[in-house]
Design an enzyme around this catalytic site. Structure first.
Site, PDB file in Angstrom:
ATOM      1  N   ASP A 171       0.816  -1.213   0.000  1.00  0.00           N
ATOM      2  CA  ASP A 171       0.000   0.000   0.000  1.00  0.00           C
ATOM      3  C   ASP A 171       0.849   1.263   0.000  1.00  0.00           C
ATOM      4  OD1 ASP A 171      -2.987   1.072   0.804  1.00  0.00           O
ATOM      5  OD2 ASP A 171      -1.426   2.233   1.796  1.00  0.00           O
ATOM      6  N   VAL A 173      -5.302   2.592   0.228  1.00  0.00           N
ATOM      7  CA  VAL A 173      -5.422   2.075  -1.134  1.00  0.00           C
ATOM      8  C   VAL A 173      -5.903   0.631  -1.112  1.00  0.00           C
ATOM      9  CG1 VAL A 173      -4.247   1.728  -3.325  1.00  0.00           C
ATOM     10  CG2 VAL A 173      -3.601   3.641  -1.868  1.00  0.00           C
ATOM     11  N   ASP A 174      -5.447  -0.156  -0.158  1.00  0.00           N
ATOM     12  CA  ASP A 174      -5.960  -1.519  -0.014  1.00  0.00           C
ATOM     13  C   ASP A 174      -7.462  -1.507   0.203  1.00  0.00           C
ATOM     14  OD1 ASP A 174      -3.925  -3.589  -0.198  1.00  0.00           O
ATOM     15  OD2 ASP A 174      -2.971  -2.636   1.512  1.00  0.00           O
ATOM     16  N   VAL A 175      -7.931  -0.626   1.071  1.00  0.00           N
ATOM     17  CA  VAL A 175      -9.357  -0.561   1.365  1.00  0.00           C
ATOM     18  C   VAL A 175     -10.138  -0.099   0.137  1.00  0.00           C
ATOM     19  CG1 VAL A 175     -11.111   0.534   2.808  1.00  0.00           C
ATOM     20  CG2 VAL A 175      -8.949  -0.204   3.825  1.00  0.00           C
ATOM     21  N   ALA A 187     -10.439  -2.904  -2.235  1.00  0.00           N
ATOM     22  CA  ALA A 187     -11.422  -3.867  -1.746  1.00  0.00           C
ATOM     23  C   ALA A 187     -12.841  -3.398  -2.022  1.00  0.00           C
ATOM     24  CB  ALA A 187     -11.220  -4.097  -0.251  1.00  0.00           C
TER      25      ALA A 187
END
Length: 390
Positions: A154, A182-184, A187
């Site tokens: 991330d 950014v991961d969230v 997702a």
């Protein structure tokens, strides 16, 4: 409860409520983006089996902080799942994983490009035996040859994707956001894609592949900042807590701290000036309309803070509340949870099973007919070939 060897990788069946009841999800992902996606599907009632390698998901070791001897990072994205430990490079375990994929409604993976195919768990292989499968692949930059060697953490995507260039101040230099945002975002975009693909399958009986990259998710989520670049050819810079297009829309100093102030229109600005005892500023040609306020932001904030620093945070916020000016305190996370509880939300849950009680952040989804489920706490690491369930 542990499953027998005969049933160790069988699905749980249709015993969970929720709008995704009966949907089977094979979670081959790790760390955050993929697990966060599959957790959301589990919250909606899907039966999720998480495949972990020996030693478990990377985030089981990401600490401190630890609580109850476990990494709280792992807790953040893994409730409502059962877990099985497999070595996907071992023939016997590869067969078990393939069996799960062949009967899954959804498969989620975030391997490095090419790894899923090497493990015979890529989309072409899985869809050949399971043509109805919705197969979601999350990667940092895609699977082109030029993207294969780029690391997908991330922090690095925040850096190369431009987010750090607009976060922080001129003095601070580039700053990352204080969570793996950014991961969230990846997702969340992947969840939309998976649910859309499920709807398409419902209508046609045909599955499909959903590809989501962290970089594209970030660029799309840069919203007005990205379109500012596309429209002008100029990359936005760092403005600290200020807004590039609205003023005053930033933090404002008080006698004993700061508040967040969000004046979205000229009427709110006039009310702000009245509340601070500086009504003449609303008629100043430099400040009377938003475009001029943005152009003369430094002078504006100097004038406003000349009045606001004479008031405590509480007094300042009360004045602005009475004037109808959007403002609020700069809370800690603990204070944010207290605020959520004070306005009638339920921001925290405790999930209990097998003698473990794990605190969780509540899902933001509130569905009147098919409410979010809080059935299973994040699983402890099971023995190999054993699926943990409540």
């Amino acid at each position: 409860m542990s499953l027998s060897a005969q049933d160790r990788i069988e699905w749980a069946g249709n015993n969970r409520a929720g709008c995704l009841s009966g949907v089977r999800v094979l979670d081959l992902s790790r760390v955050l983006a993929g697990p966060y996606l599959t957790m959301m599907l589990g919250d909606l009632g899907a039966d999720v089996i998480k495949v972990e390698r020996d030693g478990g998901d990377d985030t089981r070791a990401w600490g401190p902080p630890f609580a109850q001897g476990e990494a709280t990072y792992f807790w953040s994205a893994n409730r409502n799942k059962r877990s099985i430990v497999l070595d996907l490079n071992a023939p016997e375990d590869a067969v078990l994983a393939s069996k799960l994929a062949a009967s899954a409604d959804i498969v989620v993976e975030n391997f490095r490009p090419g790894v899923a195919d090497r493990l015979n768990l890529g989309y072409q292989t899985v869809s050949a035996v399971n043509p109805q499968v919705v197969y979601c692949s999350i990667s940092a930059f895609g699977d082109s040859d030029s993207a294969r060697d780029l690391a997908g953490y991330d922090l690095l995507v925040q850096a190369v994707g431009g987010l750090m260039s607009i976060t922080g101040t001129e003095d601070s230099g580039p700053v990352k956001v204080g969570v793996a945002l950014v991961d969230v975002l990846a997702a969340l975009h992947a969840t939309v894609g998976v649910l859309a693909a499920l709807r398409h399958r419902e209508a046609t009986g045909i599955g499909q592949k959903v590809d989501v990259t962290m970089l594209q998710s970030l660029l799309a989520s840069l919203a007005n900042q990205a379109t500012a670049f596309l429209g002008t050819g100029v990359s936005p810079g760092r403005l600290g807590n200020r807004h590039p297009s609205i003023a005053p829309y930033q933090t404002l100093s008080a006698k004993n701290g700061q508040i967040a102030l969000a004046c979205g229109n000229d009427r709110q600005f006039r009310n702000l000036c009245e509340a601070l005892g500086v009504p003449h500023l609303a008629n100043d040609p430099r400040f009377s309309v938003n475009t001029q306020r943005v152009s003369h932001r430094e002078d504006l904030i100097e004038q406003l803070e000349g009045a606001s620093v004479t008031l405590s945070v509480d007094d300042l916020l009360e004045r602005l509340r009475q004037a109808g000016v959007p403002a609020g305190p700069v809370n800690s996370i603990a204070e944010a949870f207290t605020l959520a509880e004070s306005v009638g939300l339920e921001p925290r849950r405790v999930l209990t099973a097998n003698g473990r009680s794990i605190p969780q952040v509540s899902s933001p989804l509130r569905l009147s007919a098919t409410p979010v489920r809080y059935d299973l706490p994040p699983p402890s690491l099971p023995n190999r070939h054993v699926t943990e369930e409540a």
